[in-house]
Design a protein around this motif. Sequence first.
Motif, PDB file in Angstrom:
ATOM      1  N   PHE B  53      18.246   4.014 -39.059  1.00 46.09           N
ATOM      2  CA  PHE B  53      18.964   3.532 -37.873  1.00 46.09           C
ATOM      3  C   PHE B  53      18.744   4.493 -36.710  1.00 46.09           C
ATOM      4  O   PHE B  53      18.390   5.643 -36.898  1.00 46.09           O
ATOM      5  CB  PHE B  53      20.449   3.329 -38.170  1.00 46.09           C
ATOM      6  N   SER B  54      18.931   3.936 -35.519  1.00 47.02           N
ATOM      7  CA  SER B  54      18.665   4.761 -34.353  1.00 47.02           C
ATOM      8  C   SER B  54      19.937   4.861 -33.514  1.00 47.02           C
ATOM      9  O   SER B  54      20.745   3.934 -33.480  1.00 47.02           O
ATOM     10  CB  SER B  54      17.501   4.143 -33.571  1.00 47.02           C
ATOM     11  N   LEU B  55      20.118   5.992 -32.872  1.00 48.59           N
ATOM     12  CA  LEU B  55      21.331   6.207 -32.085  1.00 48.59           C
ATOM     13  C   LEU B  55      21.135   5.896 -30.607  1.00 48.59           C
ATOM     14  O   LEU B  55      22.016   6.118 -29.801  1.00 48.59           O
ATOM     15  CB  LEU B  55      21.798   7.653 -32.254  1.00 48.59           C
ATOM     16  N   GLY B  56      19.955   5.418 -30.251  1.00 46.90           N
ATOM     17  CA  GLY B  56      19.726   5.122 -28.839  1.00 46.90           C
ATOM     18  C   GLY B  56      18.350   4.545 -28.622  1.00 46.90           C
ATOM     19  O   GLY B  56      17.542   4.499 -29.543  1.00 46.90           O
ATOM     20  N   PRO B  57      18.074   4.128 -27.392  1.00 45.96           N
ATOM     21  CA  PRO B  57      16.806   3.472 -27.104  1.00 45.96           C
ATOM     22  C   PRO B  57      15.595   4.415 -27.103  1.00 45.96           C
ATOM     23  O   PRO B  57      14.473   3.971 -27.316  1.00 45.96           O
ATOM     24  CB  PRO B  57      17.027   2.869 -25.710  1.00 45.96           C
ATOM     25  N   ILE B  94      17.879  17.061 -33.714  1.00 47.99           N
ATOM     26  CA  ILE B  94      19.272  16.837 -33.311  1.00 47.99           C
ATOM     27  C   ILE B  94      19.529  15.335 -33.296  1.00 47.99           C
ATOM     28  O   ILE B  94      18.900  14.607 -32.526  1.00 47.99           O
ATOM     29  CB  ILE B  94      19.549  17.439 -31.922  1.00 47.99           C
ATOM     30  N   PRO B  95      20.428  14.849 -34.159  1.00 51.14           N
ATOM     31  CA  PRO B  95      20.684  13.413 -34.231  1.00 51.14           C
ATOM     32  C   PRO B  95      21.046  12.847 -32.855  1.00 51.14           C
ATOM     33  O   PRO B  95      21.839  13.457 -32.127  1.00 51.14           O
ATOM     34  CB  PRO B  95      21.869  13.303 -35.188  1.00 51.14           C
ATOM     35  N   GLY B  96      20.443  11.737 -32.507  1.00 52.23           N
ATOM     36  CA  GLY B  96      20.753  11.098 -31.236  1.00 52.23           C
ATOM     37  C   GLY B  96      19.916  11.600 -30.077  1.00 52.23           C
ATOM     38  O   GLY B  96      19.767  10.915 -29.077  1.00 52.23           O
ATOM     39  N   ASP B 241      21.132  22.867 -22.223  1.00 54.44           N
ATOM     40  CA  ASP B 241      22.422  22.178 -22.135  1.00 54.44           C
ATOM     41  C   ASP B 241      22.292  20.955 -21.219  1.00 54.44           C
ATOM     42  O   ASP B 241      22.704  19.836 -21.568  1.00 54.44           O
ATOM     43  CB  ASP B 241      23.437  23.178 -21.567  1.00 54.44           C
ATOM     44  N   ALA B 242      21.669  21.159 -20.039  1.00 56.30           N
ATOM     45  CA  ALA B 242      21.512  20.056 -19.086  1.00 56.30           C
ATOM     46  C   ALA B 242      20.581  18.986 -19.658  1.00 56.30           C
ATOM     47  O   ALA B 242      20.853  17.790 -19.557  1.00 56.30           O
ATOM     48  CB  ALA B 242      20.984  20.580 -17.756  1.00 56.30           C
ATOM     49  N   VAL B 243      19.486  19.431 -20.268  1.00 54.46           N
ATOM     50  CA  VAL B 243      18.524  18.469 -20.828  1.00 54.46           C
ATOM     51  C   VAL B 243      19.201  17.626 -21.902  1.00 54.46           C
ATOM     52  O   VAL B 243      19.086  16.397 -21.920  1.00 54.46           O
ATOM     53  CB  VAL B 243      17.289  19.206 -21.407  1.00 54.46           C
ATOM     54  N   GLN B 244      19.936  18.293 -22.773  1.00 62.90           N
ATOM     55  CA  GLN B 244      20.604  17.536 -23.842  1.00 62.90           C
ATOM     56  C   GLN B 244      21.654  16.574 -23.270  1.00 62.90           C
ATOM     57  O   GLN B 244      21.780  15.439 -23.728  1.00 62.90           O
ATOM     58  CB  GLN B 244      21.250  18.490 -24.842  1.00 62.90           C
ATOM     59  N   ALA B 245      22.380  17.035 -22.242  1.00 64.58           N
ATOM     60  CA  ALA B 245      23.396  16.167 -21.631  1.00 64.58           C
ATOM     61  C   ALA B 245      22.751  14.919 -21.031  1.00 64.58           C
ATOM     62  O   ALA B 245      23.241  13.801 -21.205  1.00 64.58           O
ATOM     63  CB  ALA B 245      24.158  16.944 -20.557  1.00 64.58           C
ATOM     64  N   LEU B 248      21.458  12.625 -23.923  1.00 68.20           N
ATOM     65  CA  LEU B 248      22.543  11.928 -24.628  1.00 68.20           C
ATOM     66  C   LEU B 248      23.141  10.821 -23.762  1.00 68.20           C
ATOM     67  O   LEU B 248      23.546   9.777 -24.264  1.00 68.20           O
ATOM     68  CB  LEU B 248      23.631  12.925 -25.064  1.00 68.20           C
ATOM     69  N   PHE B 249      23.151  11.068 -22.429  1.00 74.05           N
ATOM     70  CA  PHE B 249      23.639  10.018 -21.532  1.00 74.05           C
ATOM     71  C   PHE B 249      22.683   8.818 -21.562  1.00 74.05           C
ATOM     72  O   PHE B 249      23.106   7.666 -21.678  1.00 74.05           O
ATOM     73  CB  PHE B 249      23.779  10.560 -20.110  1.00 74.05           C
ATOM     74  N   LEU B 250      21.390   9.127 -21.472  1.00 75.54           N
ATOM     75  CA  LEU B 250      20.400   8.039 -21.479  1.00 75.54           C
ATOM     76  C   LEU B 250      20.435   7.260 -22.788  1.00 75.54           C
ATOM     77  O   LEU B 250      20.110   6.072 -22.828  1.00 75.54           O
ATOM     78  CB  LEU B 250      18.993   8.596 -21.242  1.00 75.54           C
ATOM     79  N   GLN B 251      20.835   7.905 -23.854  1.00 76.93           N
ATOM     80  CA  GLN B 251      20.937   7.236 -25.155  1.00 76.93           C
ATOM     81  C   GLN B 251      22.203   6.394 -25.251  1.00 76.93           C
ATOM     82  O   GLN B 251      22.448   5.744 -26.263  1.00 76.93           O
ATOM     83  CB  GLN B 251      20.950   8.272 -26.294  1.00 76.93           C
TER      84      GLN B 251
END
Lengths: 623, 461
Positions: B53-57, B94-96, B241-245, B248-251
Amino acid sequence: MCFKNLPVEFDAQGNAHLKGGVADPYAYQPREIKRDKLEELLARNGHIKDVSISPVTRVAGALSFHAVADLQERKFLDANSIATIFRGYEVILKGRDPRDAIYISSRACGVCGGVHSTAACEAIEMAFGISPPPLGTVLRNLALALDFLYDHPLHLFLLAGPDYSQVVVQATSPAMWEKAQVTEAPNAEVHQFKTIGDIMKGLNPLSGKLYLDGLKMTRTPREAYSVLFGKYPHPQTVVPGGMSSTVTITDFNETYTRLQKMIDWTKRMILLWDDLTEFFYEYNPEYKKVGARDANLIDLGMWDDEVSYDASYARCNEWGEARWATPGVVMNGELVTTKLQQINLGLEEFVEHSYYENWTQNGNQRFRTDPSGAPLSPNHPWNKETMPKPSKESWKDRYTWDTAPRWDRQVVEAGCYARIWTTAAAGLMPKNDFMEATGHSLKFHMPKTMLREMDFEWQIPAIWNAFERNRARAYCMGYNLMMAYTMVLKAFDYLRKGEDKVSTKFEVPMGERVGVGFWGAGRGYLSHHLVLDKGAIVNYQIVTPSTFNASPKDPFGNPGPYEEAVLNTPILEDFDKPSEFTGVDMLRAIRSFDPCMPCTTHIYGGEREIVREVNTCACSAEG
Amino acid sequence: MGEIPEKHVGQAGSHEQRASSTAGLPDQVGNVARRTMEELAEDIVASQGKSKFSLGPLEKVYVFWLAGMSCDGCTVSVSGATEPALEDLLTGSIPGVPLVVLHHYVLQLESGDHYIQTLVNAEQGKLDGPYVLVYEGSIPDENLSAGGEPFAGEGSLPLWAGSTERRRVSTAEWMKRLGPGAAASIAIGTCATWGGIPAAYGNITGSMSLMDWMGKDYRSALGLPVINIPGCAPVGDNFTDAVQAILLFLQGLGPLPEFDELGRPAWQFSETVHTHCVRAGFYEEGTFAREYGDKECLVEIGCWGPVVQCNITEKGAIAHMGGCMNSGAPCIGCTMPGFPDKFSPFYKAPPGSLLSSNASRLLGSVVRNLRRISQRERNREIRWHDSVPSGWAMEKGGTSITHKILEVFYEALQFQGAKRPERDPQKKFPAGYRSLPERVYGDQDYQVLPEDRAKKAEKRA
């Protein structure tokens, strides 16, 4: 008598003077580079290949390399090292308050964090006539030992390491990979990698244990560094006359526990690089020629003795020889001097094959002598006026933003390996519990951690090549680590005595002052040359290790160290067709120097406007 | 942490596995593993099998790291990041968070044209995922170097299609070529965000920031202006931190990351470094460091912290450790657009401190002394009356009358509108029950030290 080529003699008291009877003692006739034969070969022969690698990756900063390879004879016929960035840093420094020099010059290079700020600081201290209290010097030494404990693993496991990894060896020498998988690693009991093949797997980018652990271990010393000195890179705790760290017991405890972790890991890694090196030598002794050069090395030493160091030029030979890393020049494997003044006098920079104009033509020479009255070359950094002359890349004329620094008009290379070499050969290291310079080796003792206590000895090698550079770098991790450990104990000692002052008050002098910071970077030699007047910087010059190593050919026709190392490198990789040639042997040779281009090309731009010759650029074509 | 079972990597290393993305190039020069780092990263992910399963596009994002007039300090900082760590992003651990395929000259396996080819593929829209540009270092004005070698070059391309002659390409040009197609453009470090030292007074290369170079109207493919993560060097974790944020938003997982009016991550840069400074309390009480190494507030020896937007005192420099003022370094404003010229000369007190630090010295001298009084009382157990049983020092037991009077008023205020803790155990039981202390000591004050009690008993006798 340390100089062979420069017109300088020393009398019985050791005072330098110019040899008599020479009209223009420092004059020389630049030699032309001849390429006609080479071009003929290139035009005619299918197996003579023009190799242009732009950019060379897994080095710090912007480096390109050009070579002509004879794929049939499996050797290189020509080599050009090309720095592809120019920033004009020192012109920014010119005319500024000297206090700005530390933090601005620090930004010349962010790879090893605090080396430039410290070199600038020592130059300023000489010019201001101040020096740090003992704990200030000890802290500085500790900072610059921790610095390299990040720097060397980064190179060994992330930059150079992948060249010896399974994915590369399998692709460029399948038979070697077969052999490696069945060759037991002699020191497996310590480092836990059973075969050489396991080590190579460990070095695989992104997945190998050595690669990932190496990356993590670059953080451990940086944590200690940040606790004591604020941040990494570009710490703002380096101040004229000392350091501005507020030292607490917790800071030292946090440093101490990190050192302990590093001791364990370093013991393993030194023996691992020993095993890898010996495997290549055994597999094919031709590997001893990869990156080979005569052992001509230079270093300024570093890590001052807190009692001897007074920042004065007059006493620089004494405090230089009292350092924890001894200054020195090695020529053909022999140590020819350990005196900072002589190393300084022998230094000249040439720009015949760089994008700069020669500044000596107008005959104006700022300083004819150094502050002690010894003759100084017009090509010395204190006299340098670099005038950029951007032009088209041409292998016969100019092809890099780097200059060609030489010592006694000979090609010398810099590196942490030069530092460990001059220290080992001089045998002048201060007495201590963990390290000893024997004259032919550097011994160090590493205390018990998770692993048993162990003794190591780096022997001055009989041959000098890419593998020995990497091996020496691995041993330097141990040397630097025990240096850091010694400095922590020394700091404890001063704190126990209640001598907790870390800085000295200073004022900016208004008269003309000269200073030089003799120091070292992760990659060795580093000097900052400073001239002050009326409370402002009049001239600022930086010579870095990669300025030496990446240098182009000099006017005497000698190639720079990278170039020479590639020219001596045999082509050992497997390929059936010329199009399958990857250049891995040549890249191993170049990377063994740990190239660092940001500070190589800090370069000062002079007062002139940049004037471009308008022409089209053809990188691989001969101009 | 993304450690891969080594047997999978062995399989990943065989280069016959699939066609290389750089297969079209005429030779293998620089391609030492005969496959690129991108392919290696994908092989590592593939070796772990397909996710159910996938957590985002997004499955993967390419990141192209370009350097102009840089010192590599930003790269070095980011290599130290741990929240998240670089290696976790690069191995898709990192999941997601999609796999970050980093294309960086300091880390890349391959060199030369094989390295450059991925940039060319990106420009031609041939990548199988979106890409982000990261620019480190200032951008020189290559008009000044027209006709010759660029000030900051990366790679070379044929002079024209099919030509054997080549020209070195400036990173400024790469930025213009790749900028419009990028999902986002991130400037890292003060050189790229505001020009930094290469763009300081006296610069002869015409250096400027990425915003200056791309212009006010620049928008990425996702409609974003340049994102700025300043600092010289920046905190590496601020970048990851910014890249991950953002990822995760885009996901569709994380909250919207906010950016301030200069494109800085607002959650990192909206407050001054002084607000979270470990020495801010000294400032408040009006005590200042006189020389380097002192533990007090550094404002009077050159610290610009009260006006500088940065989070290093809170975030630390690496793994939440260090930070300039935490260890004694005055702030020289390295995250600010005015750096360095508007903070020079370093080590000299900022002019504003003349007013502000003297004001706090005045107020602090009153506040500080009052605090010491209440601190003294709070430094005493409730059973310390006549003596203090510390073997460490001659700590006085009794306090002065003034102190006692002040303390009465202080306590009255302290418990105003609140219940004071009940002192008498007897009142905590039903009537008629005698508590243990009362049974043993009678109705004498039992909240005293044993030795004082003996003395009291002696006195009574």
